[in-house]
Design a protein around this motif. Structure first.
Motif, PDB file in Angstrom:
ATOM      1  N   GLN A  64      48.089 -33.565 -17.419  1.00 18.69           N
ATOM      2  CA  GLN A  64      48.544 -34.436 -16.328  1.00 18.69           C
ATOM      3  C   GLN A  64      48.177 -33.837 -14.973  1.00 18.69           C
ATOM      4  O   GLN A  64      48.172 -32.621 -14.803  1.00 18.69           O
ATOM      5  CB  GLN A  64      50.056 -34.618 -16.368  1.00 18.69           C
ATOM      6  CG  GLN A  64      50.564 -35.311 -17.597  1.00 18.69           C
ATOM      7  CD  GLN A  64      52.056 -35.574 -17.524  1.00 18.69           C
ATOM      8  OE1 GLN A  64      52.646 -35.633 -16.452  1.00 18.69           O
ATOM      9  NE2 GLN A  64      52.676 -35.740 -18.671  1.00 18.69           N
ATOM     10  N   THR A  66      48.981 -35.148 -10.770  1.00 19.24           N
ATOM     11  CA  THR A  66      49.543 -36.157  -9.882  1.00 19.24           C
ATOM     12  C   THR A  66      48.843 -36.096  -8.533  1.00 19.24           C
ATOM     13  O   THR A  66      48.738 -35.024  -7.933  1.00 19.24           O
ATOM     14  CB  THR A  66      51.057 -35.948  -9.687  1.00 19.24           C
ATOM     15  OG1 THR A  66      51.686 -35.924 -10.968  1.00 19.24           O
ATOM     16  CG2 THR A  66      51.660 -37.052  -8.836  1.00 19.24           C
ATOM     17  N   HIS A  84      49.628 -40.926 -11.291  1.00 14.51           N
ATOM     18  CA  HIS A  84      49.575 -39.945 -12.373  1.00 14.51           C
ATOM     19  C   HIS A  84      48.249 -40.136 -13.104  1.00 14.51           C
ATOM     20  O   HIS A  84      47.939 -41.237 -13.556  1.00 14.51           O
ATOM     21  CB  HIS A  84      50.724 -40.139 -13.367  1.00 14.51           C
ATOM     22  CG  HIS A  84      52.075 -39.898 -12.788  1.00 14.51           C
ATOM     23  ND1 HIS A  84      52.509 -38.649 -12.404  1.00 14.51           N
ATOM     24  CD2 HIS A  84      53.098 -40.741 -12.529  1.00 14.51           C
ATOM     25  CE1 HIS A  84      53.748 -38.737 -11.942  1.00 14.51           C
ATOM     26  NE2 HIS A  84      54.120 -39.996 -12.002  1.00 14.51           N
TER      27      HIS A  84
END
Length: 139
Positions: A64, A66, A84
């Protein structure tokens, strides 16, 4: 805390706690009895509930990142406009890992008291996520 400090705390939640899997920072940033408002079907109250929410997505999307587009602070609130970016690498609501790269936009609101987040509104674009994974038809 100042508005700038509250914005920095939200930035740390996104970039350190979430993206770097740094749950050890939650005690510093989030109140033990934090109230959580989210459409996600997991038990979500308190600091432990927030970690459960983050872990729910981490299990399905182990990679991930962001991108924060804007942090807007007024009074005790900080709004975060973000995206995201993640890889679907684990089971998500019964769908096995697809390896798909997804991007989910969101606007989340964090309320602060005594230097910690005490309330959180989770508003990521779940329909877009479901469409990108093929769980629902795209328009």
């Amino acid at each position: 805390m100042s508005l700038a400090e509250n914005k920095r705390a939200v930035e740390r939640i996104h970039l350190e706690v979430n993206d770097q899997d740094r749950y050890d920072l939650l005690a510093e940033l989030v109140a033990e009895d934090m109230v959580i408002h989210s459409p996600v079907p997991v038990p979500l109250q308190g600091r432990e509930g927030f970690q459960t929410l983050l872990g729910f997505f981490r299990a399905s999307f182990p990679v991930q990142r962001t991108a924060i587009h804007a942090l807007i602070a007024e009074g005790e609130l900080v709004a975060s406009h973000h995206s995201h970016h993640a890889t679907h690498g684990g089971d998500f609501l019964g769908l096995p890992a697809t390896g798909r790269e997804i991007v989910v936009d969101g606007v989340e609101v964090f309320r602060f008291a005594d230097g910690k987040v005490v309330e959180f509104w989770h508003n990521d674009d779940m329909l877009s996520l479901f469409q990108q994974l093929g769980l629902v038809p795209a328009q």
